[in-house]
Design a protein around this motif. Structure first.
Motif, PDB file in Angstrom:
ATOM      1  N   CYS A  42       0.832  -1.208   0.000  1.00  0.00           N
ATOM      2  CA  CYS A  42       0.000   0.000   0.000  1.00  0.00           C
ATOM      3  C   CYS A  42       0.869   1.261   0.000  1.00  0.00           C
ATOM      4  CB  CYS A  42      -0.924  -0.018   1.217  1.00  0.00           C
ATOM      5  SG  CYS A  42      -2.071   1.351   1.260  1.00  0.00           S
ATOM      6  N   PHE A  43       1.870   1.284   0.871  1.00  0.00           N
ATOM      7  CA  PHE A  43       2.742   2.458   0.965  1.00  0.00           C
ATOM      8  C   PHE A  43       3.542   2.648  -0.319  1.00  0.00           C
ATOM      9  CE2 PHE A  43       6.581   4.751   2.223  1.00  0.00           C
ATOM     10  CZ  PHE A  43       6.027   5.831   2.904  1.00  0.00           C
ATOM     11  N   ALA A  44       4.081   1.567  -0.858  1.00  0.00           N
ATOM     12  CA  ALA A  44       4.854   1.659  -2.103  1.00  0.00           C
ATOM     13  C   ALA A  44       3.977   2.150  -3.248  1.00  0.00           C
ATOM     14  CB  ALA A  44       5.475   0.306  -2.438  1.00  0.00           C
ATOM     15  N   GLU A  45       2.753   1.640  -3.323  1.00  0.00           N
ATOM     16  CA  GLU A  45       1.827   2.081  -4.376  1.00  0.00           C
ATOM     17  C   GLU A  45       1.535   3.571  -4.247  1.00  0.00           C
ATOM     18  OE1 GLU A  45      -2.801   1.402  -5.678  1.00  0.00           O
ATOM     19  OE2 GLU A  45      -1.728  -0.286  -4.778  1.00  0.00           O
ATOM     20  N   ARG A  46       1.327   4.025  -3.019  1.00  0.00           N
ATOM     21  CA  ARG A  46       1.050   5.449  -2.785  1.00  0.00           C
ATOM     22  C   ARG A  46       2.251   6.302  -3.194  1.00  0.00           C
ATOM     23  NH1 ARG A  46      -1.926   9.601  -3.171  1.00  0.00           N
ATOM     24  NH2 ARG A  46      -1.759  11.092  -1.504  1.00  0.00           N
ATOM     25  N   GLN A  47       3.449   5.860  -2.831  1.00  0.00           N
ATOM     26  CA  GLN A  47       4.657   6.593  -3.213  1.00  0.00           C
ATOM     27  C   GLN A  47       4.804   6.673  -4.724  1.00  0.00           C
ATOM     28  OE1 GLN A  47       5.314   8.239  -0.254  1.00  0.00           O
ATOM     29  NE2 GLN A  47       7.313   8.225  -1.188  1.00  0.00           N
ATOM     30  N   LEU A  48       4.488   5.587  -5.404  1.00  0.00           N
ATOM     31  CA  LEU A  48       4.589   5.576  -6.867  1.00  0.00           C
ATOM     32  C   LEU A  48       3.544   6.484  -7.504  1.00  0.00           C
ATOM     33  CD1 LEU A  48       5.425   1.826  -7.499  1.00  0.00           C
ATOM     34  CD2 LEU A  48       6.952   3.802  -7.716  1.00  0.00           C
ATOM     35  N   GLN A  49       2.354   6.551  -6.921  1.00  0.00           N
ATOM     36  CA  GLN A  49       1.337   7.477  -7.417  1.00  0.00           C
ATOM     37  C   GLN A  49       1.824   8.919  -7.285  1.00  0.00           C
ATOM     38  OE1 GLN A  49      -2.109   6.562  -5.076  1.00  0.00           O
ATOM     39  NE2 GLN A  49      -2.702   4.804  -6.331  1.00  0.00           N
ATOM     40  N   LEU A  55       6.205  13.556 -11.756  1.00  0.00           N
ATOM     41  CA  LEU A  55       6.847  13.446 -13.068  1.00  0.00           C
ATOM     42  C   LEU A  55       5.955  13.994 -14.179  1.00  0.00           C
ATOM     43  CD1 LEU A  55       8.508   9.943 -12.738  1.00  0.00           C
ATOM     44  CD2 LEU A  55       9.668  12.157 -12.807  1.00  0.00           C
ATOM     45  N   GLU A  56       4.652  13.746 -14.077  1.00  0.00           N
ATOM     46  CA  GLU A  56       3.739  14.275 -15.091  1.00  0.00           C
ATOM     47  C   GLU A  56       3.702  15.797 -15.056  1.00  0.00           C
ATOM     48  OE1 GLU A  56       0.128  12.191 -14.158  1.00  0.00           O
ATOM     49  OE2 GLU A  56       0.703  10.430 -15.347  1.00  0.00           O
ATOM     50  N   ARG A  63       7.400  20.781 -21.290  1.00  0.00           N
ATOM     51  CA  ARG A  63       6.829  21.018 -22.624  1.00  0.00           C
ATOM     52  C   ARG A  63       6.394  22.477 -22.764  1.00  0.00           C
ATOM     53  NH1 ARG A  63       4.898  15.726 -21.802  1.00  0.00           N
ATOM     54  NH2 ARG A  63       2.940  16.479 -20.909  1.00  0.00           N
ATOM     55  N   SER A  64       5.821  23.024 -21.717  1.00  0.00           N
ATOM     56  CA  SER A  64       5.392  24.421 -21.749  1.00  0.00           C
ATOM     57  C   SER A  64       6.592  25.351 -21.935  1.00  0.00           C
ATOM     58  CB  SER A  64       4.655  24.751 -20.449  1.00  0.00           C
ATOM     59  OG  SER A  64       4.381  26.123 -20.355  1.00  0.00           O
ATOM     60  N   LEU A  65       7.641  25.107 -21.162  1.00  0.00           N
ATOM     61  CA  LEU A  65       8.846  25.933 -21.290  1.00  0.00           C
ATOM     62  C   LEU A  65       9.475  25.791 -22.668  1.00  0.00           C
ATOM     63  CD1 LEU A  65      10.581  25.455 -17.843  1.00  0.00           C
ATOM     64  CD2 LEU A  65       9.563  27.551 -18.746  1.00  0.00           C
ATOM     65  N   ARG A  66       9.464  24.575 -23.191  1.00  0.00           N
ATOM     66  CA  ARG A  66      10.033  24.367 -24.523  1.00  0.00           C
ATOM     67  C   ARG A  66       9.283  25.200 -25.556  1.00  0.00           C
ATOM     68  NH1 ARG A  66      11.371  18.710 -27.612  1.00  0.00           N
ATOM     69  NH2 ARG A  66      12.123  19.684 -29.489  1.00  0.00           N
ATOM     70  N   GLY A  67       7.961  25.197 -25.473  1.00  0.00           N
ATOM     71  CA  GLY A  67       7.166  26.007 -26.395  1.00  0.00           C
ATOM     72  C   GLY A  67       7.469  27.490 -26.257  1.00  0.00           C
TER      73      GLY A  67
END
Length: 101
Positions: A42-49, A55-56, A63-67
């Protein structure tokens, strides 16, 4: 190459999340083995979320800065071309005036 790098980075993130989850579960000494495994998962899944969201957001900002930078670069390039053309035109005009004397 970027996909491989992204994959390797994500695998390192998965490993780190698992290590952190296990370290946290180790502090809960009263857990049974099954409970401990459930807490780690559960904790690992939460950390990955959380990592995925971070990262997103980072990728979206990149992408915004690149534009923005591409727009600025195009504007600067157009200005430089215009100034160069203006300079050459002025030089040719000056040469024509000097040669005409």
């Amino acid at each position: 190459m970027l996909r491989l790098e992204g994959y390797l980075l994500w695998q390192a993130e998965v490993e780190q999340a698992r290590k952190e989850a296990e370290a946290m579960a180790d502090r809960l000494e009263w857990l049974t083995s099954a409970q401990r495994e459930a807490v780690v998962d559960c904790f690992a899944e939460r950390q990955l979320q959380l990592s995925r969201r971070f990262l997103e957001r980072t990728a979206l900002r990149a992408r915004s800065l690149r534009g923005e930078y591409e727009q600025r670069y195009a504007l600067l390039r157009a200005r430089l071309c215009a100034l160069t053309l203006l300079g050459f035109t002025a030089a040719v005009l000056l040469l024509c005036l000097v040669a005409g004397r």
